[in-house]
Write an enzyme that holds these catalytic residues in place. Sequence first.
Site, PDB file in Angstrom:
ATOM      1  N   LYS A 279      36.964   3.221 -18.374  1.00  0.00           N
ATOM      2  CA  LYS A 279      37.926   3.235 -17.262  1.00  0.00           C
ATOM      3  C   LYS A 279      39.072   2.254 -17.521  1.00  0.00           C
ATOM      4  O   LYS A 279      40.235   2.604 -17.370  1.00  0.00           O
ATOM      5  CB  LYS A 279      37.247   2.827 -15.930  1.00  0.00           C
ATOM      6  CG  LYS A 279      36.109   3.726 -15.514  1.00  0.00           C
ATOM      7  CD  LYS A 279      35.565   3.344 -14.125  1.00  0.00           C
ATOM      8  CE  LYS A 279      34.907   1.974 -14.062  1.00  0.00           C
ATOM      9  NZ  LYS A 279      33.652   1.849 -14.828  1.00  0.00           N
TER      10      LYS A 279
ATOM     11  N   ARG B  49      33.681   1.846  -5.228  1.00  0.00           N
ATOM     12  CA  ARG B  49      32.339   1.924  -5.809  1.00  0.00           C
ATOM     13  C   ARG B  49      31.289   2.268  -4.757  1.00  0.00           C
ATOM     14  O   ARG B  49      30.112   2.390  -5.097  1.00  0.00           O
ATOM     15  CB  ARG B  49      31.971   0.588  -6.446  1.00  0.00           C
ATOM     16  CG  ARG B  49      32.290   0.476  -7.953  1.00  0.00           C
ATOM     17  CD  ARG B  49      31.966  -0.949  -8.368  1.00  0.00           C
ATOM     18  NE  ARG B  49      31.641  -1.141  -9.738  1.00  0.00           N
ATOM     19  CZ  ARG B  49      32.488  -1.593 -10.665  1.00  0.00           C
ATOM     20  NH1 ARG B  49      33.752  -1.796 -10.374  1.00  0.00           N
ATOM     21  NH2 ARG B  49      32.054  -1.826 -11.887  1.00  0.00           N
TER      22      ARG B  49
ATOM     23  N   ARG C 177      31.418  -4.516 -27.100  1.00  0.00           N
ATOM     24  CA  ARG C 177      32.523  -5.254 -26.484  1.00  0.00           C
ATOM     25  C   ARG C 177      32.236  -6.757 -26.520  1.00  0.00           C
ATOM     26  O   ARG C 177      33.114  -7.557 -26.828  1.00  0.00           O
ATOM     27  CB  ARG C 177      32.690  -4.780 -25.027  1.00  0.00           C
ATOM     28  CG  ARG C 177      33.739  -5.514 -24.232  1.00  0.00           C
ATOM     29  CD  ARG C 177      34.168  -4.729 -23.016  1.00  0.00           C
ATOM     30  NE  ARG C 177      33.214  -4.797 -21.924  1.00  0.00           N
ATOM     31  CZ  ARG C 177      33.270  -4.042 -20.821  1.00  0.00           C
ATOM     32  NH1 ARG C 177      34.214  -3.127 -20.696  1.00  0.00           N
ATOM     33  NH2 ARG C 177      32.387  -4.182 -19.871  1.00  0.00           N
TER      34      ARG C 177
ATOM     35  N   ARG D 216      32.243 -11.620 -21.351  1.00  0.00           N
ATOM     36  CA  ARG D 216      31.948 -11.440 -19.925  1.00  0.00           C
ATOM     37  C   ARG D 216      30.509 -11.845 -19.618  1.00  0.00           C
ATOM     38  O   ARG D 216      29.594 -11.470 -20.348  1.00  0.00           O
ATOM     39  CB  ARG D 216      32.165  -9.977 -19.526  1.00  0.00           C
ATOM     40  CG  ARG D 216      33.616  -9.634 -19.306  1.00  0.00           C
ATOM     41  CD  ARG D 216      33.811  -8.176 -19.004  1.00  0.00           C
ATOM     42  NE  ARG D 216      32.980  -7.671 -17.921  1.00  0.00           N
ATOM     43  CZ  ARG D 216      33.218  -6.534 -17.275  1.00  0.00           C
ATOM     44  NH1 ARG D 216      34.268  -5.805 -17.614  1.00  0.00           N
ATOM     45  NH2 ARG D 216      32.418  -6.118 -16.321  1.00  0.00           N
TER      46      ARG D 216
ATOM     47  N   ARG E 269      23.765  -3.175 -13.458  1.00  0.00           N
ATOM     48  CA  ARG E 269      25.056  -2.504 -13.240  1.00  0.00           C
ATOM     49  C   ARG E 269      24.885  -0.987 -13.260  1.00  0.00           C
ATOM     50  O   ARG E 269      25.513  -0.277 -12.466  1.00  0.00           O
ATOM     51  CB  ARG E 269      26.071  -2.948 -14.302  1.00  0.00           C
ATOM     52  CG  ARG E 269      26.579  -4.373 -14.053  1.00  0.00           C
ATOM     53  CD  ARG E 269      27.148  -4.995 -15.306  1.00  0.00           C
ATOM     54  NE  ARG E 269      28.429  -4.434 -15.697  1.00  0.00           N
ATOM     55  CZ  ARG E 269      28.971  -4.616 -16.910  1.00  0.00           C
ATOM     56  NH1 ARG E 269      28.342  -5.333 -17.822  1.00  0.00           N
ATOM     57  NH2 ARG E 269      30.137  -4.081 -17.187  1.00  0.00           N
TER      58      ARG E 269
END
Length: 194
Positions: free
Chosen positions: A15, A88, A127, A139, A150
Site C-alpha cells: 500500500k 481499518r 523490509r 520499524r 497485525r
Amino acid sequence: MSVNIILLGPPGAGKGTQAANLTQTRGLVQLSTGDMLREAQASGSEMGRRVAEVMAKGQLVTDDIVIGLIREKLAQGGSGFIFDGFPRTLAQADALTELLNDMGQSLDAVIELRVNDEVLVDRIVGRAEQARAAGQPVRADDNAESLKTRLMAYYKQTSPLIGYYHAKGMLKAVDGLKDIDAVAGDIAALLPLP
Ligand code: AMP
C-alpha cells in the site's frame, strides 16, 4: 481529474509503495495514518507516547485517534487523496464517508491489493533487513511476533471492509503479487484518465 481512493490490503501488501508512486504519477496526496502515528511518536507528543506500545505489539490504535488525525488533515482542504492504511475498521470507514461528505467530496474507488500470507512475511522481514543494512531504523512492529498480531487485526477488523465496499459497488482488486511496476500499471488502469 482528481480522485479520492483507498488502498486496502494486509500489512506488507504494498500500500505504502503504491501510494507513494501515485503521488508522483498522479499528483495525489498520500494520507497514511501509520506514518502520522510514527511521526507523533518521533515528536514525543503525548498521543505518540500513548500509542507506541499498541503499535509495537501490532494492535490497532483506537478509532477516535486515527479519525482525529484524518479529520485534521482533511480540514486543511484539498482533494485527490490516497488513503493508505485507513480506514481499518467499519467505524473508520463510516467516519471517512462523513468527513468527505462534509467537504462536498466522495470516494471514487477502493483498491484491494491481493496477496497471500507467505509473501507478507517475506516482504516484511525483507523490509527490516533492508533497513538494517542501510543503517536506517527498523520499524518496532516489523518482527515475526507483531506481524502475527497485525495479520490477525487485518483479518478480524479490516477485511470486513472488503465486503462493505463491494456491496457499495466501489471495490476493485489488483494482484499484489506482481512486481511493483506491474501493480502500479494495473492500478493506473483502474483510475480515470488524468
Ligand atoms: P501501517 O504503517 O499502516 O502498517 O500502520 C502501522 C501501525 O499503526 C498499525 O499496526 C496500527 O498499530 C497503527 N495504525 C495505522 N493506521 C491505523 C488505523 N487506520 N487504525 C488503527 N491503527 C492504525
